[in-house]
Write a protein that holds these residues in place. Structure first.
Motif, PDB file in Angstrom:
ATOM      1  N   GLU A 171       0.995  -1.088   0.090  1.00 26.83           N
ATOM      2  CA  GLU A 171      -0.036  -0.079  -0.012  1.00 26.83           C
ATOM      3  C   GLU A 171       0.837   1.419  -0.005  1.00 26.83           C
ATOM      4  O   GLU A 171       1.830   1.113   0.561  1.00 26.83           O
ATOM      5  CB  GLU A 171      -0.924   0.039   1.274  1.00 26.83           C
ATOM      6  N   LYS A 172       0.392   2.168  -0.555  1.00 28.13           N
ATOM      7  CA  LYS A 172       1.166   3.445  -0.592  1.00 28.13           C
ATOM      8  C   LYS A 172       1.340   4.216   0.648  1.00 28.13           C
ATOM      9  O   LYS A 172       0.518   4.029   1.578  1.00 28.13           O
ATOM     10  CB  LYS A 172       0.390   4.463  -1.820  1.00 28.13           C
ATOM     11  N   GLY A 173       2.433   4.450   1.059  1.00 30.71           N
ATOM     12  CA  GLY A 173       2.711   5.059   2.534  1.00 30.71           C
ATOM     13  C   GLY A 173       2.532   6.535   2.426  1.00 30.71           C
ATOM     14  O   GLY A 173       2.531   7.083   1.322  1.00 30.71           O
ATOM     15  N   ASP A 174       2.818   7.274   3.683  1.00 32.00           N
ATOM     16  CA  ASP A 174       2.576   8.738   3.685  1.00 32.00           C
ATOM     17  C   ASP A 174       4.058   9.500   3.513  1.00 32.00           C
ATOM     18  O   ASP A 174       4.262  10.441   4.041  1.00 32.00           O
ATOM     19  CB  ASP A 174       1.963   9.105   4.858  1.00 32.00           C
ATOM     20  N   ARG A 175       5.065   8.541   3.470  1.00 34.16           N
ATOM     21  CA  ARG A 175       6.519   9.289   3.235  1.00 34.16           C
ATOM     22  C   ARG A 175       7.275   8.678   1.850  1.00 34.16           C
ATOM     23  O   ARG A 175       6.995   7.705   1.953  1.00 34.16           O
ATOM     24  CB  ARG A 175       7.203   9.132   4.581  1.00 34.16           C
ATOM     25  N   GLY A 176       8.158   9.474   1.548  1.00 33.62           N
ATOM     26  CA  GLY A 176       9.001   8.827   0.341  1.00 33.62           C
ATOM     27  C   GLY A 176       9.742   7.639   0.798  1.00 33.62           C
ATOM     28  O   GLY A 176      10.102   7.412   1.865  1.00 33.62           O
ATOM     29  N   VAL A 177       9.881   6.730  -0.352  1.00 28.62           N
ATOM     30  CA  VAL A 177      10.407   5.586  -0.012  1.00 28.62           C
ATOM     31  C   VAL A 177      12.105   5.762   0.127  1.00 28.62           C
ATOM     32  O   VAL A 177      12.702   5.169   1.278  1.00 28.62           O
ATOM     33  CB  VAL A 177      10.487   4.504  -1.358  1.00 28.62           C
ATOM     34  N   GLY A 178      12.518   6.891  -0.176  1.00 28.40           N
ATOM     35  CA  GLY A 178      13.891   7.312   0.124  1.00 28.40           C
ATOM     36  C   GLY A 178      14.526   7.512   1.448  1.00 28.40           C
ATOM     37  O   GLY A 178      15.400   7.147   1.898  1.00 28.40           O
ATOM     38  N   PHE A 179      13.252   8.297   2.010  1.00 29.14           N
ATOM     39  CA  PHE A 179      13.424   8.257   3.507  1.00 29.14           C
ATOM     40  C   PHE A 179      13.330   6.852   4.457  1.00 29.14           C
ATOM     41  O   PHE A 179      14.440   6.959   5.376  1.00 29.14           O
ATOM     42  CB  PHE A 179      12.472   9.149   3.974  1.00 29.14           C
ATOM     43  N   ALA A 180      12.524   6.159   4.132  1.00 30.96           N
ATOM     44  CA  ALA A 180      12.637   4.758   4.649  1.00 30.96           C
ATOM     45  C   ALA A 180      13.705   4.005   4.492  1.00 30.96           C
ATOM     46  O   ALA A 180      14.409   3.351   5.564  1.00 30.96           O
ATOM     47  CB  ALA A 180      11.223   4.222   4.300  1.00 30.96           C
ATOM     48  N   GLU A 181      14.208   4.031   3.235  1.00 29.67           N
ATOM     49  CA  GLU A 181      15.529   3.468   2.834  1.00 29.67           C
ATOM     50  C   GLU A 181      16.518   3.880   3.679  1.00 29.67           C
ATOM     51  O   GLU A 181      17.366   3.219   4.260  1.00 29.67           O
ATOM     52  CB  GLU A 181      15.658   3.556   1.491  1.00 29.67           C
ATOM     53  N   ARG A 182      16.521   5.349   3.791  1.00 35.03           N
ATOM     54  CA  ARG A 182      17.627   5.899   4.720  1.00 35.03           C
ATOM     55  C   ARG A 182      17.609   5.469   6.076  1.00 35.03           C
ATOM     56  O   ARG A 182      18.812   5.081   6.736  1.00 35.03           O
ATOM     57  CB  ARG A 182      17.660   7.542   4.858  1.00 35.03           C
ATOM     58  N   VAL A 183      16.355   5.361   6.808  1.00 34.89           N
ATOM     59  CA  VAL A 183      16.336   4.717   8.131  1.00 34.89           C
ATOM     60  C   VAL A 183      16.595   3.257   8.320  1.00 34.89           C
ATOM     61  O   VAL A 183      17.553   2.974   9.239  1.00 34.89           O
ATOM     62  CB  VAL A 183      14.726   5.065   8.495  1.00 34.89           C
ATOM     63  N   VAL A 184      16.345   2.391   7.378  1.00 37.56           N
ATOM     64  CA  VAL A 184      16.976   0.902   7.210  1.00 37.56           C
ATOM     65  C   VAL A 184      18.279   0.972   7.085  1.00 37.56           C
ATOM     66  O   VAL A 184      19.132   0.131   7.925  1.00 37.56           O
ATOM     67  CB  VAL A 184      16.067   0.336   6.064  1.00 37.56           C
TER      68      VAL A 184
ATOM     69  N   ASP B 258      22.359  -0.841  23.523  1.00 32.44           N
ATOM     70  CA  ASP B 258      21.225  -1.557  23.633  1.00 32.44           C
ATOM     71  C   ASP B 258      20.040  -1.277  22.554  1.00 32.44           C
ATOM     72  O   ASP B 258      20.302  -0.599  21.842  1.00 32.44           O
ATOM     73  CB  ASP B 258      20.681  -1.526  25.110  1.00 32.44           C
ATOM     74  N   CYS B 259      18.863  -1.624  22.779  1.00 29.34           N
ATOM     75  CA  CYS B 259      17.919  -1.448  21.758  1.00 29.34           C
ATOM     76  C   CYS B 259      17.527   0.002  21.837  1.00 29.34           C
ATOM     77  O   CYS B 259      17.377   0.475  20.605  1.00 29.34           O
ATOM     78  CB  CYS B 259      16.602  -2.447  22.137  1.00 29.34           C
ATOM     79  N   LEU B 260      17.380   0.635  22.847  1.00 27.35           N
ATOM     80  CA  LEU B 260      17.400   2.047  23.034  1.00 27.35           C
ATOM     81  C   LEU B 260      18.411   2.818  22.276  1.00 27.35           C
ATOM     82  O   LEU B 260      18.341   3.842  21.520  1.00 27.35           O
ATOM     83  CB  LEU B 260      16.876   2.476  24.505  1.00 27.35           C
ATOM     84  N   GLY B 261      19.511   2.587  22.654  1.00 24.73           N
ATOM     85  CA  GLY B 261      20.928   2.908  22.137  1.00 24.73           C
ATOM     86  C   GLY B 261      20.821   2.902  20.356  1.00 24.73           C
ATOM     87  O   GLY B 261      21.475   3.954  19.867  1.00 24.73           O
ATOM     88  N   LEU B 262      20.420   1.690  19.995  1.00 27.66           N
ATOM     89  CA  LEU B 262      20.357   1.594  18.528  1.00 27.66           C
ATOM     90  C   LEU B 262      19.535   2.582  18.067  1.00 27.66           C
ATOM     91  O   LEU B 262      19.729   3.332  16.979  1.00 27.66           O
ATOM     92  CB  LEU B 262      19.811   0.206  18.000  1.00 27.66           C
ATOM     93  N   VAL B 263      18.193   2.951  18.540  1.00 33.37           N
ATOM     94  CA  VAL B 263      17.200   3.879  17.933  1.00 33.37           C
ATOM     95  C   VAL B 263      17.661   5.311  18.081  1.00 33.37           C
ATOM     96  O   VAL B 263      17.686   5.999  17.166  1.00 33.37           O
ATOM     97  CB  VAL B 263      15.992   3.785  18.630  1.00 33.37           C
ATOM     98  N   ARG B 264      18.281   5.231  19.248  1.00 34.29           N
ATOM     99  CA  ARG B 264      19.098   6.767  19.494  1.00 34.29           C
ATOM    100  C   ARG B 264      20.091   7.243  18.567  1.00 34.29           C
ATOM    101  O   ARG B 264      20.163   8.186  18.004  1.00 34.29           O
ATOM    102  CB  ARG B 264      19.701   6.869  20.975  1.00 34.29           C
ATOM    103  N   GLY B 265      21.095   6.163  18.051  1.00 30.04           N
ATOM    104  CA  GLY B 265      22.150   6.274  17.167  1.00 30.04           C
ATOM    105  C   GLY B 265      21.469   6.543  15.835  1.00 30.04           C
ATOM    106  O   GLY B 265      22.015   7.250  15.033  1.00 30.04           O
ATOM    107  N   VAL B 266      20.345   5.619  15.240  1.00 31.24           N
ATOM    108  CA  VAL B 266      19.776   6.018  14.193  1.00 31.24           C
ATOM    109  C   VAL B 266      19.022   7.411  14.114  1.00 31.24           C
ATOM    110  O   VAL B 266      19.105   8.136  13.012  1.00 31.24           O
ATOM    111  CB  VAL B 266      18.718   4.824  13.866  1.00 31.24           C
ATOM    112  N   TRP B 267      18.601   7.812  15.362  1.00 31.91           N
ATOM    113  CA  TRP B 267      17.977   9.176  15.125  1.00 31.91           C
ATOM    114  C   TRP B 267      18.965  10.114  14.829  1.00 31.91           C
ATOM    115  O   TRP B 267      18.634  11.194  14.018  1.00 31.91           O
ATOM    116  CB  TRP B 267      17.279   9.310  16.435  1.00 31.91           C
TER     117      TRP B 267
END
Length: 162
Positions: free
Chosen positions: A13-26, A49-58
């Motif tokens: 299904e079509k999302g509400d953000r660009g595929v490029g942005f999601a690819e950057r996050v991944v 840890d798991c929170l540290g991973l999310v913080r680092g990606v942010w």
């Protein structure tokens, strides 16, 4: 608190953000694979840890973290009973999404039991895989098998702008 339950995503299904942005996050999440597990840490290649991973990606996506978490013990969720991960996700990611709308690049929160707050986090990397810091191991990309799917307690989308 929302109980853990099996999501039923509808892919394609079509999302509400660009595929490029999601690819950057991944891509940012995958760049942490192999980082050793270290409680409360958030340094790529050194430990997280798991929170540290999310913080680092942010940090990789936006440059700075909106806040630093207070010190926490491994059993913080069981001891406090507060749903701190969900509250933080609501503050910085926005509204929680139905599991049926989850897409690669989304933040997933997990709970171990329906009567406990969310205690684990990961980033959905494909329809059936997610990236997370696995205790006593490292950051890995795991299959989103039924035992993980039924523990999903929240789905949040990284905002394109902060």
């Amino acid at each position: 608190m929302r109980p853990c339950g099996p999501p039923s995503p509808r892919w394609g299904e079509k999302g509400d953000r660009g595929v490029g942005f999601a690819e950057r996050v991944v891509a940012a999440g995958r760049s942490w694979i192999g980082t050793p597990y270290r409680h409360q840490a958030s340094l790529k290649g050194v430990g997280c840890d798991c929170l540290g991973l999310v913080r680092g990606v942010w940090r990789e996506i936006y440059g700075v973290e909106p806040e630093l978490p207070p010190a926490y013990q491994p059993d913080w969720a069981e001891r406090s009973g507060e749903d701190r991960l969900r509250h933080a996700a609501l503050r910085y990611f926005g509204a929680e999404l139905p599991a049926a709308q989850m897409r690669p690049g989304d933040l997933l929160l997990f709970c171990w039991r329906p009567d406990l707050p969310a205690k684990h986090a990961g980033i959905l990397s494909s329809q059936d895989r997610f990236i997370h810091a696995f205790e006593q191991a490292a950051v890995i990309e795991s299959a989103l098998v039924p035992s993980w799917r039924r523990r999903i307690a929240g789905v949040f989308r990284f905002p394109e702008k902060v």
